[in-house]
Design an enzyme around this catalytic site. Structure first.
Site, PDB file in Angstrom:
ATOM      1  NE  ARG A 107      -3.810   0.918   1.908  1.00  0.00           N
ATOM      2  CZ  ARG A 107      -5.034   1.219   2.370  1.00  0.00           C
ATOM      3  NH1 ARG A 107      -5.198   2.138   3.299  1.00  0.00           N
ATOM      4  NH2 ARG A 107      -6.082   0.582   1.908  1.00  0.00           N
ATOM      5  CG  HIS A 134      -8.318   0.315  -2.841  1.00  0.00           C
ATOM      6  ND1 HIS A 134      -7.553  -0.737  -2.380  1.00  0.00           N
ATOM      7  CD2 HIS A 134      -8.996   0.793  -1.764  1.00  0.00           C
ATOM      8  CE1 HIS A 134      -7.771  -0.885  -1.077  1.00  0.00           C
ATOM      9  NE2 HIS A 134      -8.640   0.025  -0.680  1.00  0.00           N
ATOM     10  CD  GLN A 137     -12.984  -1.040  -0.704  1.00  0.00           C
ATOM     11  OE1 GLN A 137     -12.200  -0.918   0.207  1.00  0.00           O
ATOM     12  NE2 GLN A 137     -14.243  -1.395  -0.505  1.00  0.00           N
ATOM     13  CG  ASP A 229     -13.152   6.993  -1.410  1.00  0.00           C
ATOM     14  OD1 ASP A 229     -13.061   6.990  -0.160  1.00  0.00           O
ATOM     15  OD2 ASP A 229     -12.167   6.813  -2.155  1.00  0.00           O
ATOM     16  CB  CYS A 270     -13.940   2.055  -0.028  1.00  0.00           C
ATOM     17  SG  CYS A 270     -13.489   3.802   0.003  1.00  0.00           S
ATOM     18  NE  ARG A 298     -10.999  -4.386   0.786  1.00  0.00           N
ATOM     19  CZ  ARG A 298     -10.023  -3.548   1.178  1.00  0.00           C
ATOM     20  NH1 ARG A 298     -10.287  -2.499   1.924  1.00  0.00           N
ATOM     21  NH2 ARG A 298      -8.773  -3.724   0.767  1.00  0.00           N
TER      22      ARG A 298
HETATM   23  N1  NVA Z   1      -9.563   7.123  -1.872  1.00  0.00           N
HETATM   24  C1  NVA Z   1      -9.207   6.807  -0.510  1.00  0.00           C
HETATM   25  C2  NVA Z   1      -9.478   5.368  -0.235  1.00  0.00           C
HETATM   26  C3  NVA Z   1      -9.160   4.903   1.133  1.00  0.00           C
HETATM   27  C4  NVA Z   1      -9.454   3.443   1.321  1.00  0.00           C
HETATM   28  C5  NVA Z   1      -7.751   7.152  -0.276  1.00  0.00           C
HETATM   29  O1  NVA Z   1      -6.928   6.866  -1.144  1.00  0.00           O
HETATM   30  O2  NVA Z   1      -7.436   7.724   0.771  1.00  0.00           O
HETATM   31  N1   CP Z   2     -11.174   0.595   2.436  1.00  0.00           N
HETATM   32  C1   CP Z   2      -9.903   0.546   2.840  1.00  0.00           C
HETATM   33  O1   CP Z   2      -8.971   0.287   2.076  1.00  0.00           O
HETATM   34  O2   CP Z   2      -9.742   0.802   4.157  1.00  0.00           O
HETATM   35  P1   CP Z   2      -8.358   1.021   4.900  1.00  0.00           P
HETATM   36  O3   CP Z   2      -7.770   2.302   4.359  1.00  0.00           O
HETATM   37  O4   CP Z   2      -8.707   1.118   6.347  1.00  0.00           O
HETATM   38  O5   CP Z   2      -7.467  -0.147   4.599  1.00  0.00           O
END
Ligand code: NVA
Ligand code: CP
Length: 310
Positions: A107, A134, A137, A229, A270, A298
Site C-alpha cells: 500500500r 484499489h 476493494q 468515497d 469503501c 474485504r
Molecule cells: N480514496 C481513498 C481510499 C481509502 C481506502 C484514499 O486513497 O485515501
Molecule cells: N477501504 C480501505 O482500504 O480501508 P483502509 O484504508 O482502512 O485499509
C-alpha cells in the site's frame, strides 16, 4: 485456478472476466466456510510481507487475519521499519523480500512502486491501494453488490464524488469487465482521466456494461447502488478546502438516495468515511447501507485472491 498461481494483482486490467468471476466464487466459498466456523490451514509454511507507506485499518487487518488464521505468517512493515526506496533502491528491497516471503502486499503512493515490486521480487504482489488503483476493494464491492442483487441480470452502480481517485478508477475497471453499468457523477475536474475512460469503454463493448460520465445527480435514477468515497484521499491533504467546496453538492444524503426512485437502492462506501461530508450519518448508519458488509467482504475477497494465486 491453476492459471492464477504466481500472479500478482496490481489492477483488474490484467485479469479477464472469467478470472474475476472465479475470484468472486472463491470469495463466496471462503465466506461460507468462515460462517460455518470451519478451520483450514491453507497458508501453513507461507509468509507474506505487508508493506505500508499509507495508513490502513481494513486492508491491513484483512490481509493479516486472513493469512494468519490459515496458518501463514504475515509480517507488517511500514516505511518507518524498512527502507522502501530510502537508502536502498526499491528493486533491491524487492529482490530481498522475494527471497524470504511467499508474497508481498503493497500500500503506497506511486503505482509504479507496486509494479517494481512485482517485477523484481519474483513473488505475487497484491496492490493494497496506490494513488491509481484499489483492486482488492473493488472485488469486495462487487461481492457486496451481488449479495444484494444476485450475480445475474443488469445492475447499475453510481459512483458519486471524486471520480478520479483510486477507488473510482478500480470500480470503473471491474464494472467495465463484468458488465455492470457504472455512472460516475462528478464535477468535470474530477472525472476519471481520458486514457482510463478509453480503455474501459473499449472493455465495456464485450461485457455490455454501460459507462456514463456526468455531473448530473438526476442520473442516479433507477440505481441499485450509490457509492461514494472521501473527498480528499490520502496524500492529497493540501486539496482539502478546495475539494470541500467543489464536492459539497455531491454529498450522498437521504434526499439523493430517494432520488433513485427505489426503496431497495443500497449505499456503498469503501471506508473510512467522513460523516457529514461525502455521506450523512443517517445514510451510512441507516437501513440501506451495506458499508459494514462491504468491510467484512474485504477479508473474504482478499483471502480468495491469496488462495488462488499462492
Ligand atoms: N480514496 C481513498 C481510499 C481509502 C481506502 C484514499 O486513497 O485515501
Ligand atoms: N477501504 C480501505 O482500504 O480501508 P483502509 O484504508 O482502512 O485499509
Amino acid at each position: 485456478m491453476e492459471q492464477m498461481k504466481g500472479r500478482s494483482l496490481l489492477t483488474w486490467l490484467d485479469f479477464n472476466a472469467n478470472e474475476i468471476r472465479s475470484f468472486l466464487e472463491l470469495a463466496k466459498t471462503v465466506k461460507a466456510q468462515s460462517r460455518r466456523g470451519e478451520l483450514t490451514q491453507r497458508f501453513t509454511g507461507k509468509t507474506i510481507a505487508l508493506l505500508f507507506e499509507k495508513r490502513s485499518t481494513r486492508t491491513r487487518c484483512a490481509f493479516e487475519t486472513a493469512f494468519g488464521e490459515e496458518g501463514g505468517h504475515p509480517v507488517f512493515l511500514s516505511n518507518q521499519d524498512i527502507q522502501l526506496g530510502a537508502k536502498e533502491s526499491l528493486e533491491d528491497t524487492a529482490r530481498v523480500l522475494g527471497r524470504m516471503f511467499s508474497a508481498i502486499q503493497f500500500r503506497g503512493f506511486k503505482h509504479s512502486a507496486a509494479e517494481t515490486l512485482a517485477r523484481y521480487s519474483g513473488v505475487p504482489v497484491y496492490n493494497g491501494l496506490t494513488d491509481d488503483f484499489h483492486p482488492t476493494q473493488a472485488l469486495a464491492d462487487l461481492m457486496t453488490l451481488e449479495e444484494s442483487f444476485g450475480d445475474r441480470g443488469k445492475k447499475k452502480l453510481c459512483y458519486i464524488g471524486d471520480g478520479r481517485n483510486n477507488v473510482a478508477r478500480s470500480l470503473l475497471v471491474i464494472c467495465a469487465k463484468m458488465g455492470v453499468d457504472c455512472t460516475v457523477i462528478a464535477p468535470e475536474s474530477l472525472t476519471p482521466d481520458r486514457a482510463l475512460v478509453e480503455k474501459c469503454t473499449a472493455l465495456s463493448v464485450a461485457s455490455g456494461a454501460k459507462l456514463r460520465f456526468t455531473n448530473n445527480l438526476d442520473e442516479v435514477e433507477g440505481a441499485d447502488a450509490l457509492y461514494t468515497d472521501v473527498w480528499t484521499s490520502m496524500g492529497e491533504e493540501a486539496k482539502k478546502d478546495e475539494r470541500e467546496k467543489l464536492l459539497r453538492p455531491y454529498q450522498v444524503n437521504q434526499a439523493l438516495m430517494d432520488k433513485t426512485g427505489r426503496k431497495d437502492t443500497i449505499f456503498l462506501h469503501c471506508l473510512p468515511a467522513v460523516k457529514g461530508e461525502e455521506v450523512t450519518a443517517d445514510v451510512i448508519d441507516g437501513p440501506q447501507s451495506r458499508a459494514w458488509d462491504q468491510a467484512e467482504n474485504r477479508k473474504h475477497t482478499i483471502k480468495a485472491i491469496m488462495l488462488a494465486t499462492l
